[in-house]
Design a protein around this motif. Structure first.
Motif, short mmCIF file in Angstrom:
data_model
loop_
_atom_site.label_atom_id
_atom_site.label_comp_id
_atom_site.label_asym_id
_atom_site.label_seq_id
_atom_site.Cartn_x
_atom_site.Cartn_y
_atom_site.Cartn_z
N CYS A 1 -6.27 3.56 -5.35
CA CYS A 1 -7.00 3.38 -4.09
C CYS A 1 -6.67 4.52 -3.13
CB CYS A 1 -6.61 2.03 -3.47
SG CYS A 1 -7.32 1.74 -1.84
N ALA B 1 -9.73 -2.78 -3.79
CA ALA B 1 -8.33 -3.03 -4.13
C ALA B 1 -7.94 -4.47 -3.78
CB ALA B 1 -7.43 -2.04 -3.39
N SER C 1 -0.60 -0.23 -4.48
CA SER C 1 -1.69 0.74 -4.54
C SER C 1 -1.10 2.13 -4.71
CB SER C 1 -2.54 0.68 -3.27
OG SER C 1 -1.94 1.43 -2.21
N LEU D 1 0.86 -1.19 0.00
CA LEU D 1 0.00 0.00 0.00
C LEU D 1 0.89 1.23 0.00
CD1 LEU D 1 -2.74 -1.03 2.60
CD2 LEU D 1 -2.87 -1.12 0.10
#
Length: 234
Positions: free
Chosen positions: A47, A58, A32, A8
């Protein structure tokens, strides 16, 4: 063996270095990103990690394309630096939503599958600021310290199920965020680092790589500083 990894905030800086490291070892890597262009060479999902439905989508996209997430690296984060007496409630809340609440949402989504499979690796990218503090960063320090408490508590909850949860605490690292600092502030921070230089993002990525490896199955609830010695004693 290759694993499905999700980073992320994996489009630049430390996150991108982590994604490259995991890909180099053979993982199927998804990243992401919230804005701009996604990095080449990875399965990328747009995202906003502060939005629960976007985060759920996601995970669903990664699961459909690469398989269930087995390695989760929580690196998405922002700063809104200013002294407390000029910091707005939104400055404080937005940093905690992005840096800490998103970790809760992501880990909750990831651990469901990890518990079923009996294996998982989670690493939260915290900061030495969590332990030492920093002027103008009460919001950021609170979010990063919260990540450590969260990681250690979750580590205890899932330790018997083949899942480890750890944190890395980077110090002064050569990223776009640091490059945007005034030169005198950079020099001031550099003077506090015993090894006398900034970290390369790849050095932080190597620490994450170890903690997410098969070899690190007996390490959980740990905080690994990658700070050139700046945090010694904290």
């Amino acid at each position: 063996m290759p694993r499905t990894s999700l980073v992320l905030g994996g489009n630049r800086g430390i996150g991108l270095a982590v994604a490259r490291h995991l890909a180099d070892r053979g993982d199927r890597v998804a990243v992401s990103y919230r804005g701009g262009e996604p990095p080449a060479g990875f399965f990328a999902v747009r995202c906003d990690v502060t939005e629960p439905e976007q985060l759920k989508s996601a995970f669903a996209e990664v699961n459909a394309e690469l398989g269930p997430v087995e390695v989760l690296v929580v690196n998405a984060g922002i700063t809104r630096d200013r002294p407390l007496f000029t910091m707005s409630q939104e400055d404080f809340d937005e940093v905690l939503r992005t840096n800490l609440s998103s970790a809760f949402l992501a880990c909750k989504l990831a651990t469901r599958g990890m518990l079923r499979r009996g294996w998982g690796r989670i690493v939260l990218v915290s900061s030495t600021v969590a332990m030492a503090g920093a002027v103008g960063q009460t919001n950021y320090a609170a979010s990063k310290a919260g990540q450590i408490g969260f990681a250690r508590s979750l580590a205890r909850e899932v330790a018997g199920r083949g899942i480890t949860v750890n944190a890395v605490a980077p110090g002064f690292t050569d990223t776009d965020m640091v490059a945007a600092m005034p030169e005198d502030r950079r020099n001031e921070l550099l003077a506090q680092v015993p090894v006398g230089r900034m970290a390369d993002p790849a050095e932080v990525a190597a620490a994450v790589g170890f903690l997410t490896s098969e070899d690190a199955g007996y390490i959980t609830g740990a905080v690994l500083p990658v700070d050139g010695g700046a945090g010694m004693g904290h």
